[in-house]
Scaffold this active site. Structure first.
Site, PDB file in Angstrom:
ATOM      1  N   LYS A 175      87.849 -23.411  20.715  1.00  0.00           N
ATOM      2  CA  LYS A 175      87.900 -21.974  20.606  1.00  0.00           C
ATOM      3  C   LYS A 175      87.309 -21.106  19.856  1.00  0.00           C
ATOM      4  CE  LYS A 175      92.281 -23.132  23.200  1.00  0.00           C
ATOM      5  NZ  LYS A 175      93.363 -23.859  23.061  1.00  0.00           N
ATOM      6  N   GLU A 201     103.163 -23.585  16.638  1.00  0.00           N
ATOM      7  CA  GLU A 201     102.011 -22.981  16.556  1.00  0.00           C
ATOM      8  C   GLU A 201     101.713 -21.927  15.463  1.00  0.00           C
ATOM      9  OE1 GLU A 201     100.575 -22.068  20.755  1.00  0.00           O
ATOM     10  OE2 GLU A 201     101.506 -23.601  21.555  1.00  0.00           O
ATOM     11  N   HIS A 252     102.558 -25.053  23.165  1.00  0.00           N
ATOM     12  CA  HIS A 252     101.567 -25.707  24.155  1.00  0.00           C
ATOM     13  C   HIS A 252     102.154 -26.845  24.892  1.00  0.00           C
ATOM     14  CE1 HIS A 252      97.609 -26.815  25.625  1.00  0.00           C
ATOM     15  NE2 HIS A 252      97.492 -25.807  25.694  1.00  0.00           N
ATOM     16  N   SER A 293      99.597 -19.137  21.809  1.00  0.00           N
ATOM     17  CA  SER A 293      98.593 -19.102  22.737  1.00  0.00           C
ATOM     18  C   SER A 293      98.745 -18.077  23.656  1.00  0.00           C
ATOM     19  CB  SER A 293      98.326 -20.531  23.223  1.00  0.00           C
ATOM     20  OG  SER A 293      99.101 -20.990  23.802  1.00  0.00           O
ATOM     21  N   HIS A 295      94.682 -21.231  17.886  1.00  0.00           N
ATOM     22  CA  HIS A 295      94.226 -19.955  18.066  1.00  0.00           C
ATOM     23  C   HIS A 295      94.104 -19.114  16.708  1.00  0.00           C
ATOM     24  CE1 HIS A 295      94.158 -20.044  22.414  1.00  0.00           C
ATOM     25  NE2 HIS A 295      95.085 -20.753  22.280  1.00  0.00           N
ATOM     26  N   ASP A 318      99.978 -26.547  15.017  1.00  0.00           N
ATOM     27  CA  ASP A 318      99.000 -26.433  15.839  1.00  0.00           C
ATOM     28  C   ASP A 318      98.495 -25.216  15.701  1.00  0.00           C
ATOM     29  OD1 ASP A 318      97.323 -26.169  18.052  1.00  0.00           O
ATOM     30  OD2 ASP A 318      98.715 -27.006  19.411  1.00  0.00           O
ATOM     31  N   ASN A 330      88.818 -17.674  24.903  1.00  0.00           N
ATOM     32  CA  ASN A 330      89.134 -18.108  23.810  1.00  0.00           C
ATOM     33  C   ASN A 330      87.883 -18.232  22.821  1.00  0.00           C
ATOM     34  OD1 ASN A 330      91.852 -18.199  24.767  1.00  0.00           O
ATOM     35  ND2 ASN A 330      91.500 -20.218  25.498  1.00  0.00           N
TER      36      ASN A 330
END
Ligand code: PLP
Length: 406
Positions: free
Chosen positions: A255, A193, A149, A197, A225, A222, A63
């Protein structure tokens, strides 16, 4: 309380109360049988290449999208931080662990996200646990995307709030759940997210922000990524043009920032409350100076080199185009395989070709969707990306793979 009582005689026979080691070994055998046992492989990592069993593999499972964990300026910042502030924070930040780098890092994060303030945690996992349980409790409602997640689900559980899970990126479902349930709770919090992810697709942030505003629901993203790789490094909300409509921006420095630590960016009152009440902030030691120093240097690179932040996505898009897959929305491209053993076999086959593409299995992803998760880095050589695509196209039989997000 209606619980079975185990007598010493039961205990000798019952599987549930065998010796600890027997319990652990039996459990592992069961997991092994369904290809869900996990083992740690040693990865001597030098930027992009990983050593496995004496062989050098080009990793597509990291990542560290901009390879900043090996960037000279980021490494130098970590070393300088150690020289000045030592190797550990020494205490919780509310006691004596609040070293100046953490304050500087928070200012930088708030600026990047366009919020009044920020709070840094020991990790992204700790940030979600602390933030969610601070903002909502037993009386309240949480809505989360089904593919969120594990630590979002864990935070929801820890908060004790009633939790509703909506189908992945399904605006109709989330809207109907919210309309039907909102009235029964004093507060509601919706969490999704920015970039998913394990699927690499993006949430409909604009539509969700509008829905949340109309339903008086707090909205938290969130963006673990998204930071550093979309929106010129500022993340998914900036890319969607709705950062100001999202009050709670959570993410991780582990990440694309190549360091470690989690964060929340929000208004000053919210951040002050989180710093006063979040248990994973109060009762856990401050982030080490080296991690903070490295993260500051990485955020500087996002600001100074927007063209670098665009590379992972453009490489992922070259890959999906070459294979005729739906255009990548992020540096993460999933190839859904189905059963865990088939995903492991596909991963093994790519290893024989010199690529590390780790198989992702349940419970990280839903049953029946074990996959190869390919993560693209700014530093991947284009020729190797083309070779990976060709190996996948010819040796894995692409027709049997269906991309997750279509
Ligand atoms: C990795 C990840 C986290 C956890 O962050 P860490 O800093 O590694 O603990 C949280 N949320 C999502 C979506 C992630 O991918």
């Amino acid at each position: 309380m209606g619980r079975k009582r185990y007598t010493p005689e039961d205990n000798n026979e019952s599987l549930a109360v065998q010796s600890l080691d027997q319990f652990a070994s039996d459990k592992l055998v069961q997991l092994e049988r369904i290809s869900l046992r996990r083992v740690l492989a040693e990865s001597a990592r030098d930027g992009l290449y990983v050593e496995r069993g004496g062989r050098k593999l080009l990793s597509f499972s990291c990542n560290d999208y901009l390879n900043l964990s090996h960037h000279p300026a980021v490494k130098a910042a970590a070393k300088a931080a150690i020289e000045v502030y030592g190797t550990g924070a020494g205490a919780s930040r509310l006691v004596t662990g609040n070293h100046p780098l953490l304050v500087a890092l928070e200012e930088k994060l708030a600026r990047l996200k366009g919020t009044e303030a920020a709070c840094v945690f020991g990790s992204g996992y700790l940030a979600n646990l602390g933030v969610i349980a601070t903002l909502v409790g037993k009386e309240d409602l949480i809505l989360i995307d089904r593919l969120s997640h594990a630590c979002i689900h864990a935070g929801a559980q820890l908060s004790g709030a009633s939790t509703l899970v909506f189908d992945h990126n399904d605006m109709n479902h989330v809207a109907s759940l919210l309309k039907a349930n909102r009235g029964a709770y004093p507060h509601a919090l919706l969490i999704t997210e920015g970039v998913f992810s394990m699927d690499g697709d993006r949430a409909p942030l604009k539509a969700l922000a509008t829905l949340c505003r109309d339903q008086n629901c707090w909205f938290m993203i969130d963006d673990a990524h998204g930071l550093g790789v979309v929106g010129d490094g500022r993340g998914s909300a900036a890319a969607a043009g709705c950062a100001a409509d999202i009050p709670l921006h959570m993410g991780t420095l582990s990440k694309a920032a190549g360091s470690y630590g989690g964060y929340l960016c929000a208004s000053k009152p919210v951040i002050d409350l989180v710093k006063t009440r979040a248990r994973t902030f109060i009762y856990s030691t401050g982030l080490p100076p080296a991690s903070a120093g490295a993260a500051i240097a990485a955020l500087d690179i996002f600001e100074q080199k927007p063209e670098l932040t665009r590379l992972p996505l453009s490489k992922a898009q070259n890959f999906t185009q070459r294979l005729g897959l739906p255009l990548a929305q992020s540096p993460i491209v999933p190839l859904i395989i189905g059963e865990p053993e088939a995903a492991l076999a596909a991963s093994q086959l790519l290893a024989e070709e010199g690529f590390l593409v780790t198989a992702i299995r349940p419970p990280t992803v839903p049953q029946g969707t074990a996959r190869l998760r390919i993560a693209f880095s700014a530093a991947h050589p284009d020729a190797e990306i083309e070779r990976l695509a060709d190996v996948i196209g010819t040796r894995l039989g692409l027709s049997s793979l269906c991309p997750a997000s279509s």
